[in-house]
Design a protein around this motif. Sequence first.
Motif, PDB file in Angstrom:
ATOM      1  N   TYR A  22      -8.232  18.353  -7.683  1.00 58.85           N
ATOM      2  CA  TYR A  22      -7.771  17.397  -6.666  1.00 58.85           C
ATOM      3  C   TYR A  22      -7.301  18.146  -5.430  1.00 58.85           C
ATOM      4  N   THR A  23      -7.286  17.435  -4.300  1.00 63.91           N
ATOM      5  CA  THR A  23      -6.954  18.110  -3.038  1.00 63.91           C
ATOM      6  C   THR A  23      -5.603  17.696  -2.480  1.00 63.91           C
ATOM      7  N   SER A  24      -5.060  16.576  -2.924  1.00 63.48           N
ATOM      8  CA  SER A  24      -3.884  16.059  -2.226  1.00 63.48           C
ATOM      9  C   SER A  24      -3.023  15.194  -3.128  1.00 63.48           C
ATOM     10  N   ASN A  25      -1.726  15.176  -2.858  1.00 62.63           N
ATOM     11  CA  ASN A  25      -0.786  14.328  -3.581  1.00 62.63           C
ATOM     12  C   ASN A  25      -0.460  13.063  -2.803  1.00 62.63           C
ATOM     13  N   SER A  26      -1.357  12.639  -1.917  1.00 62.28           N
ATOM     14  CA  SER A  26      -1.173  11.401  -1.170  1.00 62.28           C
ATOM     15  C   SER A  26      -1.152  10.216  -2.133  1.00 62.28           C
ATOM     16  N   TYR A  27      -0.921   9.021  -1.592  1.00 63.21           N
ATOM     17  CA  TYR A  27      -0.926   7.805  -2.415  1.00 63.21           C
ATOM     18  C   TYR A  27      -2.248   7.694  -3.170  1.00 63.21           C
ATOM     19  N   SER A  28      -3.334   7.896  -2.433  1.00 57.73           N
ATOM     20  CA  SER A  28      -4.651   7.833  -3.034  1.00 57.73           C
ATOM     21  C   SER A  28      -4.819   8.945  -4.082  1.00 57.73           C
ATOM     22  N   GLY A  29      -4.383  10.159  -3.730  1.00 54.70           N
ATOM     23  CA  GLY A  29      -4.486  11.295  -4.645  1.00 54.70           C
ATOM     24  C   GLY A  29      -3.714  11.067  -5.937  1.00 54.70           C
ATOM     25  N   THR A  30      -2.521  10.491  -5.812  1.00 51.20           N
ATOM     26  CA  THR A  30      -1.688  10.218  -6.981  1.00 51.20           C
ATOM     27  C   THR A  30      -2.353   9.186  -7.889  1.00 51.20           C
ATOM     28  N   GLU A  73       8.134  -4.409  15.490  1.00 53.90           N
ATOM     29  CA  GLU A  73       7.579  -4.816  16.790  1.00 53.90           C
ATOM     30  C   GLU A  73       6.071  -5.043  16.799  1.00 53.90           C
ATOM     31  N   ILE A  74       5.333  -4.214  16.079  1.00 56.12           N
ATOM     32  CA  ILE A  74       3.872  -4.403  16.046  1.00 56.12           C
ATOM     33  C   ILE A  74       3.366  -4.257  14.613  1.00 56.12           C
ATOM     34  N   PRO A  75       2.240  -4.916  14.311  1.00 58.58           N
ATOM     35  CA  PRO A  75       1.665  -4.768  12.973  1.00 58.58           C
ATOM     36  C   PRO A  75       1.192  -3.335  12.746  1.00 58.58           C
ATOM     37  N   ILE A  76       1.442  -2.847  11.538  1.00 58.08           N
ATOM     38  CA  ILE A  76       0.953  -1.523  11.133  1.00 58.08           C
ATOM     39  C   ILE A  76      -0.049  -1.746  10.004  1.00 58.08           C
ATOM     40  N   MET A  77      -1.245  -1.191  10.180  1.00 55.41           N
ATOM     41  CA  MET A  77      -2.308  -1.373   9.201  1.00 55.41           C
ATOM     42  C   MET A  77      -2.574  -0.036   8.515  1.00 55.41           C
ATOM     43  N   LEU A  78      -2.617  -0.027   7.189  1.00 56.76           N
ATOM     44  CA  LEU A  78      -2.923   1.202   6.466  1.00 56.76           C
ATOM     45  C   LEU A  78      -4.288   1.075   5.789  1.00 56.76           C
ATOM     46  N   VAL A  79      -5.158   2.043   6.060  1.00 53.45           N
ATOM     47  CA  VAL A  79      -6.450   2.083   5.384  1.00 53.45           C
ATOM     48  C   VAL A  79      -6.323   3.072   4.229  1.00 53.45           C
ATOM     49  N   ASN A  80      -6.365   2.552   3.017  1.00 52.25           N
ATOM     50  CA  ASN A  80      -6.212   3.363   1.798  1.00 52.25           C
ATOM     51  C   ASN A  80      -4.909   4.162   1.746  1.00 52.25           C
ATOM     52  N   THR A 124      -4.931  -1.993   3.031  1.00 54.21           N
ATOM     53  CA  THR A 124      -6.208  -2.265   2.370  1.00 54.21           C
ATOM     54  C   THR A 124      -6.558  -1.018   1.573  1.00 54.21           C
ATOM     55  N   LEU A 125      -6.725  -1.209   0.290  1.00 51.34           N
ATOM     56  CA  LEU A 125      -6.833  -0.064  -0.602  1.00 51.34           C
ATOM     57  C   LEU A 125      -8.097  -0.111  -1.428  1.00 51.34           C
ATOM     58  N   CYS A 126      -8.604   1.071  -1.741  1.00 51.11           N
ATOM     59  CA  CYS A 126      -9.660   1.182  -2.745  1.00 51.11           C
ATOM     60  C   CYS A 126      -8.964   1.411  -4.084  1.00 51.11           C
ATOM     61  N   ASP A 127      -9.486   0.823  -5.136  1.00 51.47           N
ATOM     62  CA  ASP A 127      -8.847   0.984  -6.447  1.00 51.47           C
ATOM     63  C   ASP A 127      -9.241   2.334  -7.045  1.00 51.47           C
ATOM     64  N   ASP A 128      -8.642   3.393  -6.476  1.00 54.77           N
ATOM     65  CA  ASP A 128      -8.979   4.761  -6.879  1.00 54.77           C
ATOM     66  C   ASP A 128      -8.664   5.027  -8.349  1.00 54.77           C
ATOM     67  N   ARG A 129      -7.557   4.457  -8.809  1.00 54.82           N
ATOM     68  CA  ARG A 129      -7.143   4.709 -10.184  1.00 54.82           C
ATOM     69  C   ARG A 129      -8.192   4.193 -11.167  1.00 54.82           C
ATOM     70  N   ALA A 176     -16.264  -1.519   3.766  1.00 56.06           N
ATOM     71  CA  ALA A 176     -15.561  -2.744   3.356  1.00 56.06           C
ATOM     72  C   ALA A 176     -14.062  -2.619   3.627  1.00 56.06           C
ATOM     73  N   LEU A 177     -13.507  -1.436   3.375  1.00 55.79           N
ATOM     74  CA  LEU A 177     -12.082  -1.217   3.638  1.00 55.79           C
ATOM     75  C   LEU A 177     -11.761  -1.441   5.115  1.00 55.79           C
ATOM     76  N   CYS A 178     -12.616  -0.907   5.976  1.00 57.82           N
ATOM     77  CA  CYS A 178     -12.358  -0.992   7.417  1.00 57.82           C
ATOM     78  C   CYS A 178     -12.551  -2.418   7.930  1.00 57.82           C
ATOM     79  N   THR A 179     -13.607  -3.076   7.468  1.00 54.99           N
ATOM     80  CA  THR A 179     -13.850  -4.462   7.870  1.00 54.99           C
ATOM     81  C   THR A 179     -12.678  -5.333   7.441  1.00 54.99           C
ATOM     82  N   SER A 180     -12.236  -5.135   6.209  1.00 56.42           N
ATOM     83  CA  SER A 180     -11.122  -5.930   5.689  1.00 56.42           C
ATOM     84  C   SER A 180      -9.844  -5.665   6.488  1.00 56.42           C
TER      85      SER A 180
END
Lengths: 333, 333
Positions: free
Chosen positions: B187-195, B142-149, B160-165, B297-301
């Motif tokens: 490390y602090t978290s097993n999130s997508y970014s953390g992984t 129904e609505i766009p979902i935007m993920l920041v990192n 929109t992702l930062c190339d953490d790896r 840059a992530l937020c602007t993008s």
Amino acid sequence: MNIYDVSEKAKVSIATVSRVLNGNPNVSEKTRTRVLEVMDELGYTPNVFARGLGLGTIQTIGIMCSDSSDPYLAHAIYFLERELRSYGYDSILCCTGSSLETKRQYFDLLRSKKVDAIILAGSKFIEMKAKDNQYIIDASAEIPIMLVNGYLKGDNIYCTLCDDRMAIQTAAGKLIASGCRDILYLYTSNSYSGTNKMKGYRDALTTHGLPLREEYIHNCRKDVLSARDLLLELHNSGLVFDAVMTSDDTLAVGAVKYAHATGRSIPDDLSIVGYNNSIYAVCTDPELTSIDTKVEALCTSTVNTLMGVFNGGNVPSRTTIAADLIKRATTKF
Amino acid sequence: MNIYDVSEKAKVSIATVSRVLNGNPNVSEKTRTRVLEVMDELGYTPNVFARGLGLGTIQTIGIMCSDSSDPYLAHAIYFLERELRSYGYDSILCCTGSSLETKRQYFDLLRSKKVDAIILAGSKFIEMKAKDNQYIIDASAEIPIMLVNGYLKGDNIYCTLCDDRMAIQTAAGKLIASGCRDILYLYTSNSYSGTNKMKGYRDALTTHGLPLREEYIHNCRKDVLSARDLLLELHNSGLVFDAVMTSDDTLAVGAVKYAHATGRSIPDDLSIVGYNNSIYAVCTDPELTSIDTKVEALCTSTVNTLMGVFNGGNVPSRTTIAADLIKRATTKF
């Protein structure tokens, strides 16, 4: 048919109806049942857009802050949003920057959205010239204006303040009692809060019979390295000082870095006091003695006062909360 | 009569109509005149509550973050709000905490307000189990979902992702090239970014022919003193390490404090690399080498992509932005 009818018929406050609507656990089972029965009886359907059609309220509060990436304001926004949410209110956030023109634009924008109230977070919203605050006073004829750690007198304007003056006066008194005589004061702003902190510094010196010397008072950018460099410059100019008080922890971090750069020993040769007791206070070695300005209590009190206003209660136009002095390793007391 | 009719008749994008409505200077005089003429011709009156009545859009975006008092997220909210505002959109903020149940409740609340899109700021919103993310995928119909990192695959979901790896892999490679062999990773978290960060660490060791030892990888609370204490404990247990890499600057600050507490010299005896290049990076002595994750840059993008979605443009579902390694004084490179 609106939330006011429900509140009146159920003989509970609007805030209570809100809490029931939003599943807030802070309502007794008996009250919840009565409110739900009344809603059913009246055929009431919650409508977040009602206020836009002149029917009720949009249950939305505008929060203005000059910069949400400032740690103090970031915490304030977090606590304000959380408290408002617990009463069933949404928060529309505006990060305004610091120019008066932009602040006015955002303020007008929030008013055009017909928010139920506007919260001005931080003391940067009140200008020195009375005429520059008139737009806020004008708006308060229509909606409540809440100030978090700022002060403006007006009929429908409510201020929750930290006692910054007493906080600095107390800390300065302890520095003096621990033997410091040449106390530098670094400050970032001439806001209401900034002016009060300055008064606290001056009061402490006067009370203890120490001279007030303007060369010991310096304005500084709210920035670690600016503070360090300013202190290095004062040091090199030959100014003698045995303590640094600051209006913000970032400046106190800069003072620790200045001491490291010059080999001065903390606290034996130099005492340092921060302000806000932010996470910066534990980043340095030694860790900063700092003043806890109780941002959570300020925000909770602001929202409680606002709910009191919505309920037509007799609420104070000004609430003052005492700060805490957190002793760590940059002072001898 | 709504903003879409205006946009169609004036042959400009919805975002342009928004900008004209909101006095954004980023519109040519010619376009502004055309849009205003069309509004006049059609008798269009902007109505922020239109979408609530099914007539158009409320020009409001929901922003969810787990904790706005986290410095990274505080900056993200600041930049998102600013960018959305420049296109004439309001932001409703929700600080959700970290439990899945609360996150779902806030998500449903935002949907019930009929926001035009939801932005999930930070990588904490995507759960390990696919079924726990189904509510997000359902909503994206129904609505766009935007993920920041954060990353989640779906038709109307944009990441929109930062190339953490690559960021961690590059920094670890430089540590190895500068002579480090026993590199701890906190490390602090097993999130997508953390992984992804963890993968970067492992990749670097493997690429350089160094052993992967689980005793060199530790989970830690996102907290200065927890990191310091964990390192003291590892030190006292006899583990030998010559570098500490971290998934957050706060842990790196803790590593500096550990070095001070044990008298280890930075960077000669111990190298340290932070993450996020926050203001913490300049609080310590020596100052932290850290990875700038380009939050602005992530937020602007993210906001540009969202406006592209609203305009029906062909926008990428995934945008990756490279991080920068900021060299300061805690590494030999």
